[in-house]
Design a protein around this motif. Structure first.
Motif, PDB file in Angstrom:
ATOM      1  N   ARG A   1      16.639  37.496 -39.197  1.00  0.00           N
ATOM      2  CA  ARG A   1      18.022  37.911 -39.430  1.00  0.00           C
ATOM      3  C   ARG A   1      18.736  38.175 -38.104  1.00  0.00           C
ATOM      4  N   ALA A   2      18.096  38.966 -37.245  1.00  0.00           N
ATOM      5  CA  ALA A   2      18.734  39.333 -35.978  1.00  0.00           C
ATOM      6  C   ALA A   2      18.881  38.116 -35.070  1.00  0.00           C
ATOM      7  N   GLY A   3      17.873  37.260 -35.041  1.00  0.00           N
ATOM      8  CA  GLY A   3      17.937  36.078 -34.184  1.00  0.00           C
ATOM      9  C   GLY A   3      19.053  35.145 -34.574  1.00  0.00           C
ATOM     10  N   LEU A   4      19.228  34.936 -35.889  1.00  0.00           N
ATOM     11  CA  LEU A   4      20.310  34.072 -36.354  1.00  0.00           C
ATOM     12  C   LEU A   4      21.664  34.688 -36.022  1.00  0.00           C
ATOM     13  N   ARG A   5      21.778  35.980 -36.218  1.00  0.00           N
ATOM     14  CA  ARG A   5      23.055  36.637 -35.935  1.00  0.00           C
ATOM     15  C   ARG A   5      23.383  36.582 -34.439  1.00  0.00           C
ATOM     16  N   LEU A   6      22.400  36.840 -33.583  1.00  0.00           N
ATOM     17  CA  LEU A   6      22.618  36.749 -32.150  1.00  0.00           C
ATOM     18  C   LEU A   6      23.055  35.345 -31.747  1.00  0.00           C
ATOM     19  N   ASN A   7      22.406  34.351 -32.358  1.00  0.00           N
ATOM     20  CA  ASN A   7      22.725  32.968 -32.025  1.00  0.00           C
ATOM     21  C   ASN A   7      24.132  32.588 -32.449  1.00  0.00           C
ATOM     22  N   VAL A   8      24.499  32.980 -33.666  1.00  0.00           N
ATOM     23  CA  VAL A   8      25.822  32.638 -34.185  1.00  0.00           C
ATOM     24  C   VAL A   8      26.913  33.313 -33.360  1.00  0.00           C
ATOM     25  N   GLU A   9      26.659  34.562 -32.957  1.00  0.00           N
ATOM     26  CA  GLU A   9      27.659  35.308 -32.197  1.00  0.00           C
ATOM     27  C   GLU A   9      27.640  34.976 -30.702  1.00  0.00           C
ATOM     28  N   GLY A  10      26.677  34.148 -30.285  1.00  0.00           N
ATOM     29  CA  GLY A  10      26.618  33.762 -28.875  1.00  0.00           C
ATOM     30  C   GLY A  10      26.396  34.934 -27.953  1.00  0.00           C
ATOM     31  N   ALA A  11      25.586  35.911 -28.403  1.00  0.00           N
ATOM     32  CA  ALA A  11      25.408  37.146 -27.632  1.00  0.00           C
ATOM     33  C   ALA A  11      24.721  36.905 -26.294  1.00  0.00           C
ATOM     34  N   VAL A  12      23.827  35.917 -26.238  1.00  0.00           N
ATOM     35  CA  VAL A  12      23.082  35.683 -24.990  1.00  0.00           C
ATOM     36  C   VAL A  12      23.240  34.241 -24.527  1.00  0.00           C
ATOM     37  N   GLY A  13      24.382  33.642 -24.807  1.00  0.00           N
ATOM     38  CA  GLY A  13      24.599  32.261 -24.410  1.00  0.00           C
ATOM     39  C   GLY A  13      24.130  31.299 -25.488  1.00  0.00           C
ATOM     40  N   ARG A  14      24.331  30.027 -25.275  1.00  0.00           N
ATOM     41  CA  ARG A  14      23.992  29.028 -26.273  1.00  0.00           C
ATOM     42  C   ARG A  14      22.894  28.085 -25.770  1.00  0.00           C
ATOM     43  N   VAL A  15      21.668  28.593 -25.720  1.00  0.00           N
ATOM     44  CA  VAL A  15      20.526  27.748 -25.393  1.00  0.00           C
ATOM     45  C   VAL A  15      20.248  26.806 -26.552  1.00  0.00           C
ATOM     46  N   ARG A  16      20.516  27.284 -27.758  1.00  0.00           N
ATOM     47  CA  ARG A  16      20.275  26.506 -28.984  1.00  0.00           C
ATOM     48  C   ARG A  16      21.413  26.784 -29.958  1.00  0.00           C
ATOM     49  N   ASP A  17      21.533  25.952 -30.977  1.00  0.00           N
ATOM     50  CA  ASP A  17      22.562  26.136 -31.997  1.00  0.00           C
ATOM     51  C   ASP A  17      21.885  26.027 -33.364  1.00  0.00           C
ATOM     52  N   LEU A  18      21.517  27.175 -33.930  1.00  0.00           N
ATOM     53  CA  LEU A  18      20.750  27.174 -35.174  1.00  0.00           C
ATOM     54  C   LEU A  18      21.572  26.704 -36.359  1.00  0.00           C
ATOM     55  N   ARG A  19      22.866  26.960 -36.361  1.00  0.00           N
ATOM     56  CA  ARG A  19      23.703  26.464 -37.450  1.00  0.00           C
ATOM     57  C   ARG A  19      23.744  24.929 -37.430  1.00  0.00           C
ATOM     58  N   ARG A  20      23.824  24.351 -36.250  1.00  0.00           N
ATOM     59  CA  ARG A  20      23.823  22.890 -36.137  1.00  0.00           C
ATOM     60  C   ARG A  20      22.492  22.327 -36.625  1.00  0.00           C
ATOM     61  N   GLU A  21      21.399  22.987 -36.273  1.00  0.00           N
ATOM     62  CA  GLU A  21      20.089  22.522 -36.711  1.00  0.00           C
ATOM     63  C   GLU A  21      19.959  22.600 -38.239  1.00  0.00           C
ATOM     64  N   TRP A  22      20.522  23.649 -38.836  1.00  0.00           N
ATOM     65  CA  TRP A  22      20.507  23.771 -40.292  1.00  0.00           C
ATOM     66  C   TRP A  22      21.324  22.650 -40.918  1.00  0.00           C
ATOM     67  N   ARG A  23      22.475  22.355 -40.318  1.00  0.00           N
ATOM     68  CA  ARG A  23      23.310  21.260 -40.815  1.00  0.00           C
ATOM     69  C   ARG A  23      22.541  19.935 -40.779  1.00  0.00           C
ATOM     70  N   GLU A  24      21.833  19.688 -39.688  1.00  0.00           N
ATOM     71  CA  GLU A  24      21.070  18.445 -39.569  1.00  0.00           C
ATOM     72  C   GLU A  24      19.947  18.379 -40.593  1.00  0.00           C
ATOM     73  N   CYS A  25      19.330  19.522 -40.885  1.00  0.00           N
ATOM     74  CA  CYS A  25      18.279  19.575 -41.905  1.00  0.00           C
ATOM     75  C   CYS A  25      18.841  19.198 -43.271  1.00  0.00           C
ATOM     76  N   VAL A  26      19.965  19.814 -43.653  1.00  0.00           N
ATOM     77  CA  VAL A  26      20.591  19.541 -44.947  1.00  0.00           C
ATOM     78  C   VAL A  26      21.038  18.090 -45.029  1.00  0.00           C
ATOM     79  N   GLN A  27      21.684  17.588 -43.985  1.00  0.00           N
ATOM     80  CA  GLN A  27      22.169  16.215 -43.981  1.00  0.00           C
ATOM     81  C   GLN A  27      21.015  15.219 -44.058  1.00  0.00           C
ATOM     82  N   GLY A  28      19.912  15.527 -43.380  1.00  0.00           N
ATOM     83  CA  GLY A  28      18.756  14.636 -43.419  1.00  0.00           C
ATOM     84  C   GLY A  28      18.157  14.521 -44.807  1.00  0.00           C
ATOM     85  N   LEU A  29      18.029  15.643 -45.504  1.00  0.00           N
ATOM     86  CA  LEU A  29      17.462  15.624 -46.854  1.00  0.00           C
ATOM     87  C   LEU A  29      18.404  14.931 -47.834  1.00  0.00           C
ATOM     88  N   LEU A  30      19.705  15.125 -47.668  1.00  0.00           N
ATOM     89  CA  LEU A  30      20.661  14.454 -48.543  1.00  0.00           C
ATOM     90  C   LEU A  30      20.704  12.948 -48.272  1.00  0.00           C
TER      91      LEU A  30
END
Length: 266
Positions: free
Chosen positions: A104-133
């Protein structure tokens, strides 16, 4: 216990303590003193493992990312209908969010860009959903006129909304909530030949825990004394998290509204 084992345990304890602080107070207000105290170690021990608060937050984010990626890989690597695996992975991610403060905390930190954008978990989730569809489309599992692009927008909007709402009320992550969502969506998404073949409640047993039964920090909340566990740390089987009673008509109406809005995007 070897010195290396103790160091690993201390690091994991610090990550979990930091996650609890970030979730409760946000990145800015979370203090290193509270993080070290929550892990039961000195400030010196914290600085042995992490240079500063940003480094601790990065570790929390990284642990959450690993857990969420495992869920995505699990969805893509299975057998059976791709639509069923999409349903299953949403339930699995919900259980991760419900059971593990680090995710929970990791996703929230990532979405809010609290420590920079080394990764984009929302984008990765989008790619997961799009791949399965996309896989569902190739297999002829989608109804006529339903495309992966438009459908992924609906699924992403609904699941992201549930995750945000669950920050205040974990009942949004309970199995009945996602089941309601899929009961609304599947009749419009799935090809007629799949009628009744895809279970909106997920194909996994209700008592299943996240991969390996462990939270992202690799230490189960159940391994720690009960006094050290907050309500947010309790596993999904605990009544305070999983009992759907009291969710009330507002939650169901909210899901119905989300479903209607999503269907309008078709």
């Amino acid at each position: 216990m070897t010195k290396q084992d103790r160091a690993v345990r201390t690091r994991l304890a610090l990550i979990r303590s930091a996650a609890a602080q970030f979730e409760a107070h946000g990145y800015v207000r979370a203090g290193l003193a509270r993080i070290s105290a929550g892990a039961g170690v000195s400030s010196g021990a914290l600085h042995f493992h992490f240079a500063d608060k940003a480094a601790v937050a990065e570790a929390v984010e990284a642990a959450a990312a690993r857990a969420l990626r495992e869920a995505a890989v699990r969805g893509h690597g299975g057998d059976g209908y791709a639509l069923q695996r999409l349903v299953d992975v949403t339930h699995h991610v919900a259980r991760l969010l419900c059971a593990d403060v680090v995710v929970r905390a990791g996703l929230r930190l990532n979405v809010e860009g609290a420590v920079g954008r080394v990764r984009d978990l929302r984008r990765e989730w989008r790619e997961c959903v799009q791949g399965l569809l996309a896989e569902a489309e190739r297999r002829g599992e989608l109804a006529v006129g339903v495309t992966p692009q438009r459908t992924s927008a609906v699924v992403l909007a609904a699941t992201t909304g549930i995750e945000v709402l669950a920050r205040e009320d974990h009942q949004w992550l309970a199995r009945p909530s996602l089941t309601d969502l899929w009961q609304l969506l599947l009749p419009c998404l799935a090809a007629p030949r799949l009628a009744g073949a895809v279970d909106p409640a997920g194909s996994e047993p209700a008592g299943d825990q996240p991969v390996g039964g462990r939270p992202a920090g690799d230490q189960s909340a159940a391994d720690r004394p009960a006094a050290d566990r907050s309500a947010a740390d309790r596993p999904v089987s605990d009544p305070v998290v999983s009992d759907p009673v009291g969710r009330g008509p507002v939650a169901r109406d909210g899901l119905a509204e989300a479903g209607r809005a999503g269907l309008a995007l078709r």
